[in-house]
Design an enzyme around this catalytic site. Structure first.
Site, PDB file in Angstrom:
ATOM      1  N   LYS A  80       0.928  -1.051  -0.191  1.00 35.74           N
ATOM      2  CA  LYS A  80      -0.016  -0.137  -0.112  1.00 35.74           C
ATOM      3  C   LYS A  80       0.940   1.169   0.002  1.00 35.74           C
ATOM      4  O   LYS A  80       2.114   1.282   0.210  1.00 35.74           O
ATOM      5  CB  LYS A  80      -0.993   0.137   1.028  1.00 35.74           C
ATOM      6  CG  LYS A  80      -2.197   0.514   1.116  1.00 35.74           C
ATOM      7  CD  LYS A  80      -2.737  -0.150   1.138  1.00 35.74           C
ATOM      8  CE  LYS A  80      -5.008   0.908   0.666  1.00 35.74           C
ATOM      9  NZ  LYS A  80      -5.808  -0.260   1.132  1.00 35.74           N
ATOM     10  N   VAL A 184     -18.640   3.620  -2.414  1.00 37.67           N
ATOM     11  CA  VAL A 184     -19.789   2.326  -2.780  1.00 37.67           C
ATOM     12  C   VAL A 184     -20.353   1.954  -1.781  1.00 37.67           C
ATOM     13  O   VAL A 184     -21.027   1.421  -2.152  1.00 37.67           O
ATOM     14  CB  VAL A 184     -17.942   1.781  -0.910  1.00 37.67           C
ATOM     15  CG1 VAL A 184     -18.400  -0.383  -1.275  1.00 37.67           C
ATOM     16  CG2 VAL A 184     -15.968   1.294  -1.993  1.00 37.67           C
TER      17      VAL A 184
HETATM   18  N1  LIG Z   1     -13.598   1.978  -2.353  1.00 39.50           N
HETATM   19  C1  LIG Z   1     -13.524   0.975  -2.683  1.00 39.50           C
HETATM   20  O1  LIG Z   1     -13.193  -0.173  -3.904  1.00 39.50           O
HETATM   21  C2  LIG Z   1     -12.689   0.444  -1.359  1.00 39.50           C
HETATM   22  C3  LIG Z   1     -12.992   0.911  -0.027  1.00 39.50           C
HETATM   23  N2  LIG Z   1     -12.826   0.037   1.053  1.00 39.50           N
HETATM   24  C4  LIG Z   1     -12.895   1.288   2.436  1.00 39.50           C
HETATM   25  O2  LIG Z   1     -14.666   1.009   1.969  1.00 39.50           O
HETATM   26  C5  LIG Z   1     -14.325   2.744   3.002  1.00 39.50           C
HETATM   27  C6  LIG Z   1     -15.374   3.543   2.178  1.00 39.50           C
HETATM   28  O3  LIG Z   1     -14.110   4.138   0.929  1.00 39.50           O
HETATM   29  P1  LIG Z   1     -15.292   4.656   0.007  1.00 39.50           P
HETATM   30  O4  LIG Z   1     -17.338   5.137  -0.192  1.00 39.50           O
HETATM   31  O5  LIG Z   1     -14.645   4.422  -1.632  1.00 39.50           O
HETATM   32  O6  LIG Z   1     -15.009   6.015   0.457  1.00 39.50           O
HETATM   33  P2  LIG Z   1     -15.893   7.481   0.308  1.00 39.50           P
HETATM   34  O7  LIG Z   1     -14.945   8.373   0.993  1.00 39.50           O
HETATM   35  O8  LIG Z   1     -16.053   7.840  -1.287  1.00 39.50           O
HETATM   36  O9  LIG Z   1     -17.162   7.259   1.689  1.00 39.50           O
HETATM   37  C7  LIG Z   1     -16.324   7.385   2.889  1.00 39.50           C
HETATM   38  C8  LIG Z   1     -18.053   8.357   3.159  1.00 39.50           C
HETATM   39  O10 LIG Z   1     -17.180   8.265   4.895  1.00 39.50           O
HETATM   40  C9  LIG Z   1     -18.250   9.217   5.134  1.00 39.50           C
HETATM   41  N3  LIG Z   1     -17.801   9.495   6.770  1.00 39.50           N
HETATM   42  C10 LIG Z   1     -16.404  10.013   7.024  1.00 39.50           C
HETATM   43  N4  LIG Z   1     -16.438  10.380   7.939  1.00 39.50           N
HETATM   44  C11 LIG Z   1     -18.024  10.018   8.800  1.00 39.50           C
HETATM   45  C12 LIG Z   1     -18.171   9.502   9.909  1.00 39.50           C
HETATM   46  N5  LIG Z   1     -17.360   9.754  11.537  1.00 39.50           N
HETATM   47  N6  LIG Z   1     -20.047   9.207  10.145  1.00 39.50           N
HETATM   48  C13 LIG Z   1     -20.172   8.747   8.774  1.00 39.50           C
HETATM   49  N7  LIG Z   1     -19.848   8.984   7.662  1.00 39.50           N
HETATM   50  C14 LIG Z   1     -18.570   9.639   7.614  1.00 39.50           C
HETATM   51  C15 LIG Z   1     -17.382  10.194   4.321  1.00 39.50           C
HETATM   52  O11 LIG Z   1     -18.439  11.747   4.397  1.00 39.50           O
HETATM   53  C16 LIG Z   1     -17.640   9.930   2.848  1.00 39.50           C
HETATM   54  O12 LIG Z   1     -19.034  10.034   2.413  1.00 39.50           O
HETATM   55  C17 LIG Z   1     -12.747   2.652   3.424  1.00 39.50           C
HETATM   56  O13 LIG Z   1     -13.081   2.659   4.642  1.00 39.50           O
HETATM   57  C18 LIG Z   1     -12.379   2.571   2.241  1.00 39.50           C
HETATM   58  O14 LIG Z   1     -11.158   2.213   2.604  1.00 39.50           O
HETATM   59  C19 LIG Z   1     -12.190  -1.028   1.074  1.00 39.50           C
HETATM   60  C20 LIG Z   1     -11.829  -1.865  -0.463  1.00 39.50           C
HETATM   61  C21 LIG Z   1     -12.477  -0.724  -1.323  1.00 39.50           C
HETATM   62  C1  LIG Z   2      -8.949  -1.197  -5.879  1.00 39.00           C
HETATM   63  C2  LIG Z   2      -8.622  -0.887  -4.319  1.00 39.00           C
HETATM   64  C3  LIG Z   2      -9.106  -0.662  -3.717  1.00 39.00           C
HETATM   65  C4  LIG Z   2      -7.050  -1.950  -3.753  1.00 39.00           C
HETATM   66  C5  LIG Z   2      -6.889  -1.778  -2.248  1.00 39.00           C
HETATM   67  O1  LIG Z   2      -6.297  -1.243  -1.783  1.00 39.00           O
HETATM   68  C6  LIG Z   2      -7.629  -1.926  -1.365  1.00 39.00           C
HETATM   69  O2  LIG Z   2      -8.779  -3.206  -1.361  1.00 39.00           O
HETATM   70  O3  LIG Z   2      -7.959  -1.715   0.361  1.00 39.00           O
END
Ligand SMILES: NC(=O)C1=CN([C@@H]2O[C@H](COP(=O)(O)OP(=O)(O)OC[C@H]3O[C@@H](n4cnc5c(N)ncnc54)[C@H](O)[C@@H]3O)[C@@H](O)[C@H]2O)C=CC1
Ligand SMILES: CC(C)CC(=O)C(=O)O
Length: 367
Positions: A80, A184
């Protein structure tokens, strides 16, 4: 932090610090384990309070990727990157070009993709300097934004967890509390809504909440109230560390299944929820859809093939539950066992020397 002591404890291979004064790049690449193949894991851009915090995050997330990739059945190790900076203000083209050159210098030992704070556009810039990047635009024949794929995998894993807890994998009529409705969880909510689940959502971003209310008829609650709502399933899709001493006593859900990385604040919290009879779908098994999708690019992206593999997250979660029962352990430990057993088997079977041996990057070389 005593770096070498820490790296030795969890058996990290490599930690790199990348600096480019012109563009302001300050990146830390952590490679945990390459037994199964080159390390693949996203690049996170975040405003860390200290360099130590950034190093810790890179190391912790890289190790998580080793387990995620192994449990997903990918021929990839774990790594990472974290870039220190504000993704809304500090990004520039030169920064991602410089970062791409650092990745190229690793000659395939590390392959990157999106993570929190980075986008498909950023990956496209990195691609100008190196082939060792995934999640680039579909115009380049690639898979694009991994979030919808991650969401589909979480949806499939949630169904497997529902079957374990309720005896049926139907989510119709089930009440699902979703923390964070970002990239997501927006797509996850769509799948759940289409199946007839009732949604309770929260986010610190009011527009994201509004969209879920309008499009999926979700009920909105304040961020602090999400843990204690009456629901069947809790889906953490925002932050890590949210299963902890403060939140566990509030939980009413029978299932925890969401996309966030590192959901358990400490391992002992996994033991506590297990003793409470909560069915926990381990984070790195259920949220592997994104990495499965981007990894398919290494074979020449085929969406149908990738989605088939993502569907199997249902089976992977069932496998974890079976190991947990077989060995009488909580599911988070069972997931580790699944990953560790695969890595160990592969490590042992690698004793023969093969000149020009075939591996996952062989096809990528000629591009
Ligand atoms: N995007 C992907 O393909 C992947 C994402 N993840 C994990 O899934 C999670 C979400 O990822 P994404 O949707 O890409 O991120 P994102 O940043 O688009 O969504 C996260 C959401 O959580 C909200 N948030 C932050 N703090 C908060 C709180 N205290 N209470 C309520 N809402 C809060 C944010 O405003 C945002 O809308 C992260 O932990 C990420 O590491 C894991 C694997 C793959
Ligand atoms: C393509 C990514 C979402 C891979 C990654 O870093 C994860 O799954 O946390």
């Amino acid at each position: 932090m005593e770096l070498f002591k820490y790296m030795e404890k969890y058996d990290y291979e490599q930690l790199l610090f990348c600096q480019d004064k012109e563009s302001g790049l300050k990146a830390i690449i952590a490679i945990h384990d390459t037994t199964l193949g080159p390390a693949l894991g996203g690049t996170r851009m975040w405003m860390y309070n200290s360099e130590e915090e950034a190093i810790e995050d890179a190391l912790r997330l890289a190790r998580g990727m080793t387990y995620k990739n192994a449990a997903a059945g990918l021929n990839l190790g774990g790594g990472k990157t974290v870039i220190i900076g504000d993704p809304r203000k500090d990004k520039n083209e030169a920064m991602f070009r410089a970062f791409g050159r650092f990745i190229q210098g690793l000659n395939g030992r590390y392959i990157t993709a999106e993570d929190v704070g980075t986008t498909v556009e950023d990956m496209d810039i990195i691609y100008q300097e190196t082939d060792y990047v995934t999640g680039i635009s579909p115009e380049f024949g690639s898979s694009g934004n991994p979030s919808p794929a991650t969401a589909y995998g979480v949806y499939r894993g949630m169904k497997a967890a529902a079957k374990e807890a309720f005896g049926s994998d139907s989510l119709e009529g089930k009440v699902v509390a979703v923390q964070g409705v970002g990239n997501v969880a927006y797509h996850l909510c769509r799948h759940l809504h289409e199946e007839g689940a009732q949604l309770i959502v929260t986010d610190i971003n009011k527009e994201a909440v509004q969209r879920a209310v309008e499009e999926f008829g979700a009920k909105a609650v304040d961020p602090n109230d999400i843990y204690g709502v009456d629901c069947d399933i809790f889906a953490p899709c925002a932050l890590g560390g949210i299963i902890n001493d403060q939140t566990i006593p509030q939980l009413k859900a029978k299932v925890i299944a969401g996309s966030a990385n590192n959901q358990l604040k400490e391992a002992r919290h996994g033991d506590i929820i297990h003793e409470m009879g909560i069915v926990y779908a381990p984070d790195y098994v259920i949220n592997a859809g994104g990495v499965i999708n981007v990894a398919d690019e290494l074979y020449g992206y085929n969406r149908e093939r990738a989605m088939k593999k993502i569907e199997q997250i249902y089976d992977n979660i069932e496998k974890v539950f079976a190991i947990a029962k077989r060995d009488g352990i909580p599911t988070y430990k069972a997931a580790d066992r699944l990953a560790e057993e695969r890595i160990e088997t592969m490590r042992k079977s690698r004793s023969q020397f093969l000149q020009n041996g075939h591996h996952i990057l062989s096809r990528r070389r000629g591009r």
